[in-house]
Scaffold this active site. Structure first.
Site, PDB file in Angstrom:
ATOM      1  N   SER A 242      -2.084   2.692  -1.161  1.00 33.31           N
ATOM      2  CA  SER A 242      -2.079   1.933  -0.066  1.00 33.31           C
ATOM      3  C   SER A 242      -1.411   1.280   0.603  1.00 33.31           C
ATOM      4  CB  SER A 242      -3.831   1.038   0.390  1.00 33.31           C
ATOM      5  OG  SER A 242      -3.614   0.685   1.491  1.00 33.31           O
TER       6      SER A 242
ATOM      7  N   TYR B 251     -10.319  -5.136  -2.362  1.00 37.59           N
ATOM      8  CA  TYR B 251      -9.453  -3.713  -2.406  1.00 37.59           C
ATOM      9  C   TYR B 251      -7.640  -3.935  -2.844  1.00 37.59           C
ATOM     10  CZ  TYR B 251      -7.618   0.511  -0.242  1.00 37.59           C
ATOM     11  OH  TYR B 251      -7.363   1.729   0.341  1.00 37.59           O
TER      12      TYR B 251
END
Length: 169
Positions: A28, A41
């Site tokens: 990501s 995350y």
């Protein structure tokens, strides 16, 4: 993260035995820059990036290619899927940041708004994946969205405190 690591450890001997392979990890933009309120995350994606970069270097003298795909905002159910975990693990009512949760974070989590400004459909990731699978010499990294490309540039050119300021906006 540990699931990725375990699967990767198990597949490398198979790839060595067949004489080639591709390890393609989906990370990501939040694997190389952070955003507030996304600590769990961010940290798993940073760990995945470190593992993948290490594998790429360790396997450079083999016919196993190691690649990261780094999307930014992609259409998905990530917010809706996050709600049960948020409700189970985050005691925001007792938090020192309660006012921030109430003023911005809860609304962002619970209010459906449609696509973000730079959001792309999942096919954008699939296109990069296909390229990484089919290229004779796949790149080490594939940025997918405009925010990912901009973040990559800013990370390279800005001092840490300046980058922190930009990302906290």
């Amino acid at each position: 993260f540990f699931g990725w690591h375990e699967l990767t450890r198990k597949i490398i001997p198979v790839m060595r035995a067949q004489g080639h392979g591709r390890i393609i990890q989906c990370s990501s933009v939040l694997g190389f820059v952070t955003m507030p309120w996304r600590g769990a995350y961010n940290s798993t994606k940073f760990a995945l990036e470190g593992l993948t970069d290490t594998l790429r270097i360790e396997l450079r003298d083999t016919p196993i290619h190691v690649t990261l795909i780094e999307p930014g905002p992609i259409t998905s159910n990530i917010r809706a899927n996050s709600i049960p975990h948020f409700e189970r693990w985050i005691d925001w009512k007792s938090s020192a940041r309660k006012v921030q949760y109430e003023s911005a974070l809860l609304d962002r989590l619970y209010t459906a708004r449609g696509p973000d400004r730079f959001e792309l459909p999942p096919q954008a990731v699939v296109d990069r994946l296909i390229h990484a699978l089919e290229a004779d010499r796949p790149r080490p990294r594939y940025y997918v969205t405009t925010p990912t490309r901009i973040s990559g540039i800013l990370k390279r050119i800005l001092p840490t405190r300046a980058l922190d300021w930009v990302l906290s906006r």
